[in-house]
Write an enzyme that holds these catalytic residues in place. Structure first.
Site, PDB file in Angstrom:
ATOM      1  N   GLY A   1      55.377  10.560   7.147  1.00  0.00           N
ATOM      2  CA  GLY A   1      56.685  11.197   7.323  1.00  0.00           C
ATOM      3  C   GLY A   1      57.558  10.462   8.330  1.00  0.00           C
ATOM      4  O   GLY A   1      58.162  11.065   9.214  1.00  0.00           O
TER       5      GLY A   1
ATOM      6  N   GLY B   1      63.500  12.420  11.365  1.00  0.00           N
ATOM      7  CA  GLY B   1      63.095  13.291  12.477  1.00  0.00           C
ATOM      8  C   GLY B   1      62.063  12.727  13.426  1.00  0.00           C
ATOM      9  O   GLY B   1      62.172  11.596  13.917  1.00  0.00           O
TER      10      GLY B   1
ATOM     11  N   ARG C   1      60.640   8.723   0.577  1.00  0.00           N
ATOM     12  CA  ARG C   1      61.936   8.060   0.351  1.00  0.00           C
ATOM     13  C   ARG C   1      61.856   6.584   0.749  1.00  0.00           C
ATOM     14  O   ARG C   1      62.050   6.217   1.905  1.00  0.00           O
ATOM     15  CB  ARG C   1      63.030   8.806   1.124  1.00  0.00           C
ATOM     16  CG  ARG C   1      63.354  10.162   0.497  1.00  0.00           C
ATOM     17  CD  ARG C   1      64.222  11.017   1.366  1.00  0.00           C
ATOM     18  NE  ARG C   1      63.524  11.546   2.524  1.00  0.00           N
ATOM     19  CZ  ARG C   1      64.056  12.352   3.433  1.00  0.00           C
ATOM     20  NH1 ARG C   1      65.324  12.706   3.334  1.00  0.00           N
ATOM     21  NH2 ARG C   1      63.348  12.796   4.447  1.00  0.00           N
TER      22      ARG C   1
ATOM     23  N   ASP D   1      53.387  10.263  -1.806  1.00  0.00           N
ATOM     24  CA  ASP D   1      53.462  11.700  -1.550  1.00  0.00           C
ATOM     25  C   ASP D   1      52.105  12.153  -1.024  1.00  0.00           C
ATOM     26  O   ASP D   1      51.094  11.999  -1.726  1.00  0.00           O
ATOM     27  CB  ASP D   1      53.798  12.405  -2.882  1.00  0.00           C
ATOM     28  CG  ASP D   1      54.102  13.878  -2.714  1.00  0.00           C
ATOM     29  OD1 ASP D   1      53.503  14.518  -1.829  1.00  0.00           O
ATOM     30  OD2 ASP D   1      54.937  14.387  -3.483  1.00  0.00           O
TER      31      ASP D   1
ATOM     32  N   ASN E   1      52.115  13.520  10.647  1.00  0.00           N
ATOM     33  CA  ASN E   1      53.389  14.170  10.965  1.00  0.00           C
ATOM     34  C   ASN E   1      54.071  14.775   9.745  1.00  0.00           C
ATOM     35  O   ASN E   1      54.803  15.759   9.875  1.00  0.00           O
ATOM     36  CB  ASN E   1      54.302  13.118  11.631  1.00  0.00           C
ATOM     37  CG  ASN E   1      55.749  13.546  11.665  1.00  0.00           C
ATOM     38  OD1 ASN E   1      56.140  14.373  12.473  1.00  0.00           O
ATOM     39  ND2 ASN E   1      56.566  12.990  10.752  1.00  0.00           N
TER      40      ASN E   1
ATOM     41  N   TYR F   1      54.516  29.365   6.628  1.00  0.00           N
ATOM     42  CA  TYR F   1      54.655  28.180   7.492  1.00  0.00           C
ATOM     43  C   TYR F   1      53.740  28.332   8.710  1.00  0.00           C
ATOM     44  O   TYR F   1      52.998  27.406   9.069  1.00  0.00           O
ATOM     45  CB  TYR F   1      56.113  27.977   7.935  1.00  0.00           C
ATOM     46  CG  TYR F   1      56.249  26.802   8.880  1.00  0.00           C
ATOM     47  CD1 TYR F   1      56.062  25.494   8.427  1.00  0.00           C
ATOM     48  CD2 TYR F   1      56.522  26.983  10.241  1.00  0.00           C
ATOM     49  CE1 TYR F   1      56.141  24.409   9.296  1.00  0.00           C
ATOM     50  CE2 TYR F   1      56.612  25.906  11.119  1.00  0.00           C
ATOM     51  CZ  TYR F   1      56.425  24.614  10.635  1.00  0.00           C
ATOM     52  OH  TYR F   1      56.493  23.540  11.487  1.00  0.00           O
TER      53      TYR F   1
HETATM   54  N1  NAP Z   1      61.614  20.392  13.751  1.00  0.00           N
HETATM   55  C1  NAP Z   1      60.910  21.336  14.338  1.00  0.00           C
HETATM   56  O1  NAP Z   1      61.480  22.296  14.917  1.00  0.00           O
HETATM   57  C2  NAP Z   1      59.399  21.263  14.352  1.00  0.00           C
HETATM   58  C3  NAP Z   1      58.716  22.086  15.257  1.00  0.00           C
HETATM   59  C4  NAP Z   1      57.321  22.037  15.274  1.00  0.00           C
HETATM   60  C5  NAP Z   1      56.639  21.200  14.415  1.00  0.00           C
HETATM   61  N2  NAP Z   1      57.335  20.423  13.529  1.00  0.00           N
HETATM   62  C6  NAP Z   1      56.558  19.579  12.616  1.00  0.00           C
HETATM   63  O2  NAP Z   1      56.900  18.221  12.827  1.00  0.00           O
HETATM   64  C7  NAP Z   1      56.669  17.475  11.634  1.00  0.00           C
HETATM   65  C8  NAP Z   1      57.893  16.613  11.322  1.00  0.00           C
HETATM   66  O3  NAP Z   1      59.005  17.450  11.068  1.00  0.00           O
HETATM   67  P1  NAP Z   1      60.507  17.063  11.412  1.00  0.00           P
HETATM   68  O4  NAP Z   1      61.033  18.128  12.281  1.00  0.00           O
HETATM   69  O5  NAP Z   1      60.602  15.649  11.862  1.00  0.00           O
HETATM   70  O6  NAP Z   1      61.172  17.267   9.951  1.00  0.00           O
HETATM   71  P2  NAP Z   1      61.952  16.252   8.981  1.00  0.00           P
HETATM   72  O7  NAP Z   1      63.066  15.583   9.695  1.00  0.00           O
HETATM   73  O8  NAP Z   1      62.295  17.076   7.780  1.00  0.00           O
HETATM   74  O9  NAP Z   1      60.834  15.164   8.608  1.00  0.00           O
HETATM   75  C9  NAP Z   1      59.746  15.488   7.793  1.00  0.00           C
HETATM   76  C10 NAP Z   1      59.052  14.212   7.323  1.00  0.00           C
HETATM   77  O10 NAP Z   1      57.923  14.595   6.508  1.00  0.00           O
HETATM   78  C11 NAP Z   1      57.947  13.829   5.312  1.00  0.00           C
HETATM   79  N3  NAP Z   1      57.344  14.544   4.194  1.00  0.00           N
HETATM   80  C12 NAP Z   1      57.607  15.824   3.791  1.00  0.00           C
HETATM   81  N4  NAP Z   1      56.918  16.109   2.672  1.00  0.00           N
HETATM   82  C13 NAP Z   1      56.202  14.983   2.362  1.00  0.00           C
HETATM   83  C14 NAP Z   1      55.315  14.639   1.309  1.00  0.00           C
HETATM   84  N5  NAP Z   1      54.998  15.514   0.337  1.00  0.00           N
HETATM   85  N6  NAP Z   1      54.760  13.394   1.298  1.00  0.00           N
HETATM   86  C15 NAP Z   1      55.075  12.506   2.261  1.00  0.00           C
HETATM   87  N7  NAP Z   1      55.911  12.776   3.288  1.00  0.00           N
HETATM   88  C16 NAP Z   1      56.474  13.985   3.326  1.00  0.00           C
HETATM   89  C17 NAP Z   1      59.432  13.542   5.059  1.00  0.00           C
HETATM   90  O11 NAP Z   1      59.540  12.345   4.295  1.00  0.00           O
HETATM   91  P3  NAP Z   1      60.031  12.253   2.768  1.00  0.00           P
HETATM   92  O12 NAP Z   1      60.891  13.455   2.492  1.00  0.00           O
HETATM   93  O13 NAP Z   1      60.755  10.959   2.704  1.00  0.00           O
HETATM   94  O14 NAP Z   1      58.763  12.240   1.987  1.00  0.00           O
HETATM   95  C18 NAP Z   1      59.951  13.331   6.466  1.00  0.00           C
HETATM   96  O15 NAP Z   1      59.782  11.998   6.864  1.00  0.00           O
HETATM   97  C19 NAP Z   1      56.330  18.510  10.552  1.00  0.00           C
HETATM   98  O16 NAP Z   1      54.922  18.561  10.382  1.00  0.00           O
HETATM   99  C20 NAP Z   1      56.834  19.815  11.149  1.00  0.00           C
HETATM  100  O17 NAP Z   1      56.146  20.947  10.655  1.00  0.00           O
HETATM  101  C21 NAP Z   1      58.692  20.423  13.493  1.00  0.00           C
END
Ligand code: NAP
Length: 255
Positions: free
Chosen positions: A11, A15, A37, A62, A89, A156
């Site tokens: 990922g 983010g 992507r 994926d 991640n 979630y």
């Molecule tokens: N933002 C928050 O408030 C927060 C808080 C606590 C924990 N987190 C955790 O932090 C992590 C990263 O989240 P973020 O906040 O950086 O969100 P984000 O900006 O939406 O990034 C999510 C990343 O995960 C990848 N991803 C999603 N589904 C995927 C799949 N099926 N296969 C491969 N890659 C996949 C996306 O890449 P593609 O779409 O290009 O595949 C993207 O690079 C997640 O595990 C989230 O639960 C986030």
């Protein structure tokens, strides 16, 4: 660093993952960046090469597809095959409804990505770490939602509770192989997370962060790299980090 360590980040297209790739590149690590992507991965690779002179390999797949995960790891070129650090991640929240109204497709996406995808990658990479016999480090993205459940967060939160339990399980099972396991547990981070959660509704997503200063991907990346750079005999089990305006999953101070 004498020999450059190899870090695989799932990922990395957005983010926290993208910020983590930048932070490791700045410290001189070799990077395997992954995500679905591929055009974003290509742009990130060029930027990391230009800005930091980083050695970068990209693999677009994926994480929900075990065969794709295994094939991507099998296809790693020799100079990237010896993975020192895995950052699990890739993940998402999809929807925010009461349990009786949740979309089954959203549930499947979260469970398949946050839990099963993380397991597929962990199995494959930990076996590589075990085979080379030099230890390693697995860093999982949990959440404050990994120990607290908030209204409408049901599935979630359940997936992040699973990440919390799995991080503990990995720490126990991989002990004998000198593989460190760290769980990073952020509160609110402004990334594409809420846009994804609300299926592209940017206005609703922006509303989540209105009236407070959320964490950035860079804030979380700094914690990840700090944990990774501890001496080999030091394991950081967990880091919980929230915006100053957020006490936990329930309490935030909105001005
Ligand atoms: N933002 C928050 O408030 C927060 C808080 C606590 C924990 N987190 C955790 O932090 C992590 C990263 O989240 P973020 O906040 O950086 O969100 P984000 O900006 O939406 O990034 C999510 C990343 O995960 C990848 N991803 C999603 N589904 C995927 C799949 N099926 N296969 C491969 N890659 C996949 C996306 O890449 P593609 O779409 O290009 O595949 C993207 O690079 C997640 O595990 C989230 O639960 C986030």
């Amino acid at each position: 660093m004498t020999t450059k360590k190899v870090v695989l980040i799932t990922g990395a297209t957005s983010g926290i993952g993208e910020a983590t790739a930048r932070a490791f590149a700045e410290e001189g690590y070799k990077l395997i960046i992954t995500g679905r992507r591929s055009e974003r991965l290509a742009a990130l690779k060029s930027s990391l090469q230009e800005q930091f002179g980083a050695e970068v390999y990209l693999a677009s797949f994926d994480v929900r597809d075990k065969a794709m995960c295994d094939a991507a790891l099998e296809a790693l070129p020799e100079d990237f095959a010896d993975i020192d650090i895995l950052v699990n991640n890739a993940g998402l929240a999809a929807g925010l409804e009461h349990i009786n109204e949740g979309e089954v497709s959203d549930w499947n996406a979260m469970i398949d990505t946050n839990v099963k995808g993380l397991l597929y990658i962990t199995r494959a990479v930990s076996n590589r770490m075990i085979a080379r016999g030099k230890g390693g480090h697995i860093i999982n993205l949990g959440s404050t939602a990994g120990t607290q459940v908030y209204e409408n967060g049901n599935v979630y939160c359940a997936t992040k509770h699973a990440v919390h339990a799995l991080s503990h399980g990995m720490r126990i099972d991989l002990l004998r192989h000198r593989i460190r396991v760290t769980e990073i547990r952020p509160g609110m981070v402004e990334t594409e997370f809420s846009v994804v959660r609300f299926h592209g509704d940017k206005e609703r997503a922006d509303g989540v962060y209105r009236g407070l200063k959320p964490l950035t991907g860079d804030d979380v990346a700094e914690a990840i790299v700090w944990a990774a750079m501890q001496p080999d005999h030091v394991n950081i089990s967990e880091i919980v980090l929230t915006p100053t305006a957020q006490a936990d999953s329930y309490y935030k101070f909105v001005e």
